[in-house]
Design an enzyme around this catalytic site. Structure first.
Site, short mmCIF file in Angstrom:
data_model
loop_
_atom_site.label_atom_id
_atom_site.label_comp_id
_atom_site.label_asym_id
_atom_site.label_seq_id
_atom_site.Cartn_x
_atom_site.Cartn_y
_atom_site.Cartn_z
N GLU A 239 40.32 111.14 -11.26
CA GLU A 239 39.15 110.25 -11.28
C GLU A 239 39.54 108.79 -11.13
OE1 GLU A 239 37.89 110.87 -15.96
OE2 GLU A 239 36.46 109.95 -14.62
N ARG A 265 24.00 80.81 7.81
CA ARG A 265 23.26 79.97 6.85
C ARG A 265 23.80 78.53 6.92
NH1 ARG A 265 18.72 79.18 3.80
NH2 ARG A 265 19.20 78.08 1.86
N GLN A 276 35.08 75.45 1.98
CA GLN A 276 36.14 76.31 1.43
C GLN A 276 35.67 77.14 0.24
OE1 GLN A 276 39.77 74.33 0.45
NE2 GLN A 276 40.49 74.31 2.56
#
Ligand SMILES: Cc1cc2nc3c(=O)[nH]c(=O)nc-3n(C[C@H](O)[C@H](O)[C@H](O)COP(=O)(O)OP(=O)(O)OC[C@H]3O[C@@H](n4cnc5c(N)ncnc54)[C@H](O)[C@@H]3O)c2cc1C
Length: 379
Positions: A239, A265, A276
């Site tokens: 798992e 955008r 940055q």
């Protein structure tokens, strides 16, 4: 270790991406379980990816499984559904395949691979989570049965599962002994509690399960009596690797969304990707994805060589889960107010992601394990 991905592996990856995009992204079921979608995964053959053909599986390597499950995380937005599948395969079906008697394999595997029976694992109890070995569920031998009494908490797939790998104390005293059992929901004395509401992974139902003089046939011991330790350790390895592999795919998908947003955008007349503060977040996502993938390949190769990867899976679980959560948070920040809105889905991704620092052994416990092994070894 050969890191070259073959044409067959690439083709299979592409097929999984197509199947997931067409069948598994129904918005209506992002936070509730859908048996139809589980069936689609079964029909594709994914449930039996590493299981032998004699039980209806595809008999692929663990490396191929890793590549395919990363692709599933990439193309399927439904993290809860993937969690259902992972719990079914890696800590239930796979344990029967690797440690079960021929009788148990014949009894359960075909139907599990076909998705007709769903599996789950039951270790945690209300009073014993991290300290799992202080469990109180007991099994006593009576005639042809083991009689189980106790309860297990936070069982993923609990409300929908048919077959449970249950760990119980079979010898008390200063040196307790444990045995793993295959328990069916139809067994006398078995009861599943009500659904537990969680903040995320809504498509994977969870509940407590209760054993009240639950009668388990003696042939349903998984592995050897009083020797569940090996199976439990192996279950944790499976798992800690394969439940975290799809998260790499999710990180890749989220990173691609962030790159697109950063390149379109505009604020202060520039694409926000030119700042940055944004581009470095994306660079950190890419670094985490590449490092996680490398470790995933290493563990898959160890598993294909039938060796133990105890330390590696602890490191992998810790690294992937922390970076998965960070990636979701950073995506939210990159998308600003839109990232916080429900429309863009990052809030759900974050709610889903947060669970992974808890399940499969908390991240604090992974650090304890890593430290204890590191402090005993020299370069
Ligand atoms: C979404 C989800 C799905 C799950 N599915 C399953 C399932 O299918 N089957 C199953 O058996 N269980 C399942 N679990 C249970 C899970 O394994 C436990 O929640 C986990 O092991 C932690 O146990 P706990 O919740 O009792 O916390 P606790 O053990 O009470 O821990 C509380 C806090 O104390 C810290 N802590 C405890 N001991 C130490 C220590 N020695 N050193 C440092 N820190 C420590 C922990 O890290 C944690 O931060 C699931 C849990 C979640 C959230």
């Amino acid at each position: 270790m050969n890191l070259e991905i073959t044409k067959e592996q690439k083709d299979l990856r592409k097929e999984v991406i197509n199947m997931a995009r067409h069948n598994l992204n129904n918005d209506e079921y992002l936070e509730k379980y859908s048996s139809e979608m589980f069936d689609k995964i079964a029909e594709f053959g994914l449930l039996g990816i590493t299981i032998g053909e004699e039980y209806g599986g595809l008999n692929e390597s663990y490396l191929t499984a890793a590549i395919v499950f990363e692709a599933l995380g990439y193309a399927c937005k439904n993290n809860g559904l993937i969690f259902v599948v992972n719990n079914h395969i890696w800590v239930s079906q796979n344990l029967i395949y690797l440690y079960g008697s021929k009788e148990l394999k014949d009894k359960y595997l075909l139907e599990m691979v076909e998705g007709k029976k769903i599996g789950a694992i039951a270790i945690t109890e209300a009073e014993s989570g991290t300290d799992a070995l202080s469990m109180r569920t007991v099994a006593k031998y009576e005639g042809d049965y083991y009689v189980l009494n106790g309860s297990k908490m936070f069982i993923s797939n609990g409300p929908i599962a048919d077959v449970f790998v249950v760990y119980a104390v079979t010898e008390d005293g200063p040196k307790k002994k444990y045995t793993a059992f295959i328990v069916e929901k139809s067994f006398e004395g078995f009861k599943a509690g009500p659904d537990i509401e969680k903040m995320g992974l809504g498509a994977c139902p969870t509940c407590e399960i209760i054993f009240n003089n639950c009668k388990v046939p003696k042939e349903n011991v998984l592995g050897s009596y009083n020797k569940a330790g090996l199976i439990m350790t192996q279950a944790l390895e499976w798992e800690r690797c394969y439940e975290f592999v799809p998260h790499i795919g999710v990180m890749q998908r989220i990173m691609e969304q962030c790159i697109e947003h950063a390149n379109t955008r505009k604020q202060f007349g520039k694409n926000i990707g030119e700042y940055q503060s944004i581009s470095h977040r994306i660079a950190e996502m890419k670094t985490a994805i590449e490092m996680s993938r490398l470790m995933m390949y290493k563990i898959a190769c160890i598993k294909d060589a039938k060796k133990s990867a105890y330390l590696e899976t602890s490191i992998f679980k810790l690294f992937v889960s922390e970076n998965y959560i960070k990636t979701c948070r950073d995506a939210m920040q990159i998308f600003g107010g839109y990232g916080y809105s429900k429309e863009y889905d990052f809030e759900r991704e974050l709610r889903d992601a947060l669970a992974c620092s808890i399940y499969s052994g908390t991240n604090e416990m992974q650090k304890n394990t890593i430290y204890s092994i590191a402090s005993m070894s020299v370069f």
